[in-house]
Design an enzyme around this catalytic site. Structure first.
Site, PDB file in Angstrom:
ATOM      1  N   HIS B  43     -15.460 -18.466   6.743  1.00 61.01           N
ATOM      2  CA  HIS B  43     -14.701 -18.520   5.494  1.00 61.01           C
ATOM      3  C   HIS B  43     -13.223 -18.215   5.740  1.00 61.01           C
ATOM      4  O   HIS B  43     -12.344 -18.855   5.159  1.00 61.01           O
ATOM      5  CB  HIS B  43     -15.251 -17.492   4.494  1.00 61.01           C
ATOM      6  CG  HIS B  43     -16.673 -17.718   4.090  1.00 61.01           C
ATOM      7  ND1 HIS B  43     -17.706 -16.932   4.546  1.00 61.01           N
ATOM      8  CD2 HIS B  43     -17.237 -18.643   3.280  1.00 61.01           C
ATOM      9  CE1 HIS B  43     -18.845 -17.355   4.017  1.00 61.01           C
ATOM     10  NE2 HIS B  43     -18.599 -18.398   3.245  1.00 61.01           N
ATOM     11  N   LYS B 155     -20.008 -26.827   8.758  1.00 55.52           N
ATOM     12  CA  LYS B 155     -21.404 -26.466   9.019  1.00 55.52           C
ATOM     13  C   LYS B 155     -22.304 -27.098   7.946  1.00 55.52           C
ATOM     14  O   LYS B 155     -23.378 -27.599   8.251  1.00 55.52           O
ATOM     15  CB  LYS B 155     -21.606 -24.956   9.044  1.00 55.52           C
ATOM     16  CG  LYS B 155     -23.044 -24.618   9.486  1.00 55.52           C
ATOM     17  CD  LYS B 155     -23.225 -23.166   9.817  1.00 55.52           C
ATOM     18  CE  LYS B 155     -23.299 -22.333   8.574  1.00 55.52           C
ATOM     19  NZ  LYS B 155     -24.518 -22.604   7.759  1.00 55.52           N
TER      20      LYS B 155
END
Lengths: 304, 304
Positions: B43, B155
């Site tokens: 993140h 991802k």
């Protein structure tokens, strides 16, 4: 008035007008009137309403293929670009956005915006996929034009309910304004599809507005009237036309579009109800409706 | 850094920052990093990437119930608000938007944004309704924050493909940026769900990144390798872990996510391919992938 045909151009135009008209004050308000063209005074009333609160009025003219079923009238839907532009000019519209199908759908869309429940009934039941096409194209138009407010005609009442629900659910920062149905002097609700009607069909189609007026009057006069009574009265009244073929003639809560049981007393509904009609005259399917709040209707005083 | 919890507040904050930072130049660019919290360096890499091109960086932290299936981990999904806020602060985020479920869904949503085809395979097949939940909540966040660009981790490659398709189809005026997978030094792709793993499971989970590395190497070494060969090699390699249970181990075109026939030669694909894995270790389902362009891989030179 600017007439623009590409998505990039309309974005550019709206952005520029927004900057110009925001100077020296608050933000300019952009109003969008989405239409399928072949404009009539119903559309004009939306533009006039937009001009009351919007600093910049944009109309879109786009006959959206994905909201038509395979056996519907997409190909023959009436078009008249020159007349549409003259009407928009007369109403003081700032930007007319007229994209091609290729602009809006360069490839078949994989993405759809769907609104459940509200689309199961009325036109949603008769026209499967119709409202998915509507909510998807309206989302596209909203994302392209980025309006602060958008104006829809109440004739397409289920469309209004669906769009309002979509705007709430998806947190679109847009005020959706429903504008009253505009009628001919004899009561026929304005519709681009009225052009399909023969003189005889047009005469017979007056049964729609007449039925709606009758129902409103009866609800005032007979406080005990049930949804079942209204359904019967509608069928009987529309049946007086020899050529009318009923698709639906319904009473439901509005804007929830929840079914009312036959025995439900209309006056007991706390909010609004819609009496909604879809009837075929020849090959032409017309819709009309009346939305009202039964509990606030005047009571008929019985004089002793 | 502002931490805001209501939709009205985040709109107000972003608007205010946009005005402040637009002064004396062009429009300020707003970047959004949508997350489900329990933030890790993956993140953080999105936030750093956002800061490169966005004048205002907004992150959202919201564990979105409608993208979880009934037997999935919505309830136990890890949460750590204080740590998340410290990480966001450290990365120079401007606004953290942390709505409650009641803010985002005051009533069950009737509206869904669905992307067809791309969602039929991989995680879409294993997690029915998952991507409808994702595209719906991302649309809501886009409409609330109104970003110019949005950042997603590679991802969740299928999520990236779905969001990009949605943005194109619905004409959202937003640049969607996919950022590379961030891995631990031993190769494990960072995921909030890694916290579920026991030491043994974590060790075994390294088979994912190892398999992906092996496949990329083999495609370089063996130009005639087919999709079927790759599927076999993946199953055999992942099979070396005694506890791994394969959900899928696939090769597809990217971002179209079209199936490749077993006999299709990987090097013949003109665009990109994705090798995508979803494997359970104990109760924890992990995903990982490699996206590459086979036709531009280096050729192994065979020396005479």
């Amino acid at each position: 008035m600017k007439v623009v045909r590409s998505i990039a151009e309309v974005r550019q135009q709206v952005k520029q007008l927004r900057q110009q008209r925001s100077q020296g004050g608050g933000d300019a308000v952009v109003g969008l009137v989405p239409t399928m063209g072949f404009l009539h005074d119903g559309h004009a009333s939306l533009m006039r309403r937009a001009k009351q609160t919007s600093d910049i009025v944009v109309i879109s003219i786009f006959v959206n293929p994905i909201q038509f079923g395979p056996n519907e009238d997409f190909e023959r839907y009436p078009r008249d670009e020159q007349r549409d532009l003259a009407l928009a000019e007369r109403e003081g519209v700032d930007v007319v956005f007229m994209p091609t199908v290729e602009d809006m759908y360069p490839a078949p869309t994989k993405t759809h915006v769907t609104v459940a429940e509200l689309t199961d009934t009325l036109c949603g039941a008769s026209r499967p996929g119709h409202f998915d096409g509507v909510s998807t194209v309206v989302t596209k138009l909203f994302n392209i034009v980025k309006p602060d407010e958008a104006f829809f005609g109440a004739k397409d009442a289920q469309q209004v309910a669906v769009i309002k629900q979509m705007v709430i659910d998806l947190n679109m920062d847009i005020n959706v304004v429903a504008c009253p149905i505009v009628r001919e002097v004899d009561g026929l609700a304005l519709s681009s599809r009225n052009v399909y009607l023969s003189a005889e069909e047009r005469e017979q189609a007056l049964v729609l507005s007449r039925s709606l007026e009758m129902i409103k009057q009866r609800v005032i006069e007979q406080p005990e009237l049930t949804a079942g009574d209204i359904r019967s009265m509608l069928r009987s009244e529309i049946g007086t036309s020899s050529i009318a073929i009923i698709d639906y003639a319904e009473i439901m809560t509005f804007p929830q579009l929840e079914a009312m049981e036959d025995r439900a007393v209309v006056r007991d509904v706390a909010g609004e109800v819609i009496v909604a009609l879809a009837v075929k005259f020849g090959k032409t399917r017309l819709i009309d409706n009346a939305i009202f709040s039964p509990s606030t209707l005047p009571q008929t005083v019985v004089h002793a």
